[in-house]
Design a protein around this motif. Structure first.
Motif, PDB file in Angstrom:
ATOM      1  N   SER A   1      65.289  10.739  20.718  1.00  0.00           N
ATOM      2  CA  SER A   1      66.158  10.056  19.755  1.00  0.00           C
ATOM      3  C   SER A   1      66.648   8.736  20.336  1.00  0.00           C
ATOM      4  CB  SER A   1      67.369  10.930  19.417  1.00  0.00           C
ATOM      5  OG  SER A   1      66.960  12.161  18.859  1.00  0.00           O
ATOM      6  N   LYS A   2      66.804   7.758  19.478  1.00  0.00           N
ATOM      7  CA  LYS A   2      67.358   6.482  19.923  1.00  0.00           C
ATOM      8  C   LYS A   2      68.863   6.630  20.130  1.00  0.00           C
ATOM      9  CE  LYS A   2      63.872   3.429  17.939  1.00  0.00           C
ATOM     10  NZ  LYS A   2      63.611   2.255  17.067  1.00  0.00           N
TER      11      LYS A   2
ATOM     12  N   THR B   1      71.496   6.559  17.312  1.00  0.00           N
ATOM     13  CA  THR B   1      71.630   7.658  16.351  1.00  0.00           C
ATOM     14  C   THR B   1      72.552   8.767  16.858  1.00  0.00           C
ATOM     15  OG1 THR B   1      69.730   8.900  17.228  1.00  0.00           O
ATOM     16  CG2 THR B   1      69.273   7.199  15.560  1.00  0.00           C
TER      17      THR B   1
ATOM     18  N   SER C   1      70.991   0.436  22.673  1.00  0.00           N
ATOM     19  CA  SER C   1      71.036   1.272  21.460  1.00  0.00           C
ATOM     20  C   SER C   1      69.668   1.597  20.900  1.00  0.00           C
ATOM     21  CB  SER C   1      71.877   0.575  20.382  1.00  0.00           C
ATOM     22  OG  SER C   1      73.207   0.421  20.816  1.00  0.00           O
TER      23      SER C   1
ATOM     24  N   LYS D   1      67.415  15.935  22.191  1.00  0.00           N
ATOM     25  CA  LYS D   1      67.610  14.550  21.744  1.00  0.00           C
ATOM     26  C   LYS D   1      66.819  13.551  22.588  1.00  0.00           C
ATOM     27  CE  LYS D   1      70.911  15.470  18.685  1.00  0.00           C
ATOM     28  NZ  LYS D   1      70.826  15.145  17.238  1.00  0.00           N
TER      29      LYS D   1
END
Length: 307
Positions: free
Chosen positions: A130-131, A134, A91, A127
């Motif tokens: 992005s982590k 999220t 994650s 994305k």
């Protein structure tokens, strides 16, 4: 067409005594989209797990592009990409990092251009930094597909790939699958959205209680087991089916305003012609004709129900 996956006399019995698979024999053709359908607990995920090296078989033999999954497991697994049902990824990693890392796990050299291509195909490029935590559920599912494609496999397993994915993302995903198939990648699909299998697959396999019930070309399966229905909208309602129409497979519907004629998809043109002729002879007039055909889901439910 040559087989890229060959499964011979495969079975799986767990320590509890539960037999998840019973003497599975199956060949999957190179370059096809093969849909494996079955109810929950039928053995789909166990079968995929064995082919992918996650579950150990009890008996039998499986080869992937000629490589035995036990004796030559590294070569066999390098050919396979797997998109599992569960969303399992770090994650706290970014999209780019986790997909790039997956490629490295297979000993592949860095290839930023390939990773970029995958992310753009799956609408993940925006994305990339992005982590994972999220992202929405649908976008996480896309990341799982990107990870499975990172090492350029020639066989792709999609185990319920569109679970939790909205309609728009689903369409994009199937477009990627079609492009992969066009490039020669073999696709093995399990799905609860049977209309997806009907739309996408070349062949259908049905598994129930750990046994393969049938494997058939989709078009041939629809022809053999599908049913058609002709609905005749009458100008005047009937209280009962006249005796002269008794030889036909007819029933009344909508308060006698409709005659329903059922027949299989092998085609009963002569039967329909005879029916219309007999209607005319009986002085029964109609205003419209409507035909419907059973879907793959209807066939699947019928097969599993009989089992």
């Amino acid at each position: 067409m040559s087989s890229v996956i060959s499964i011979q006399n495969l079975s799986k019995t767990y320590a509890t005594g539960f037999q998840a698979l019973k003497t599975i024999n199956l060949d999957i053709r190179r370059g096809e989209i093969f849909a494996l359908l079955g109810p929950n607990g039928a053995g789909k995920t166990t079968l995929i797990g064995i082919i992918c090296g996650i579950v150990n078989p009890s008996t039998g033999k499986v080869t992937v592009d000629g490589h035995d999954i036990v004796d030559d497991y590294r070569a066999a697994r390098s050919e396979i990409g797997l998109v599992p049902q569960e969303l399992t990824t770090d994650s706290f990693e970014t999209v780019w990092a986790t997909v790039n890392f997956s490629r490295g796990l297979f000993g592949k050299p860095r290839n930023p251009a390939h990773i970029e291509k995958i992310l753009k195909q799956l609408s993940l490029w925006e994305k990339k930094d992005s982590k994972i935590m999220t992202l929405s559920g649908g976008m996480k599912r896309r990341v799982m597909i990107a990870k499975a494609l990172s090492h350029e496999p020639r066989i792709l397993f999609l185990d319920e790939p569109t679970a939790g994915v909205d309609v728009e993302l689903r369409k994009d995903m199937w477009q990627v699958v079609r492009e992969l198939r066009a490039s020669g990648v073999t696709i093995i699909l399990t799905t609860h959205y049977i209309e997806e299998a009907e739309d996408m697959a070349d062949r259908i396999g049905v598994i129930s209680n750990g046994e393969i019930m049938l494997v058939e070309e989709k078009a041939e399966l629809m022809r053999k087991l599908g049913k058609k229905q002709l609905t005749i909208l009458l100008q005047k309602p009937l209280a009962a089916i006249p005796p002269e129409l008794a030889p036909h497979n007819l029933s009344l519907a909508d308060g006698g305003n409709e005659l329903v004629y059922g027949y299989d998809t092998k085609g009963e043109r002569t039967g329909i012609t005879a029916l219309l002729s007999d209607l005319n002879a009986a002085n029964i007039r109609f205003s419209d004709l409507q035909t419907t055909q059973s879907s793959l889901e209807d066939i699947f439910v019928g097969l599993v129900g009989r089992k």
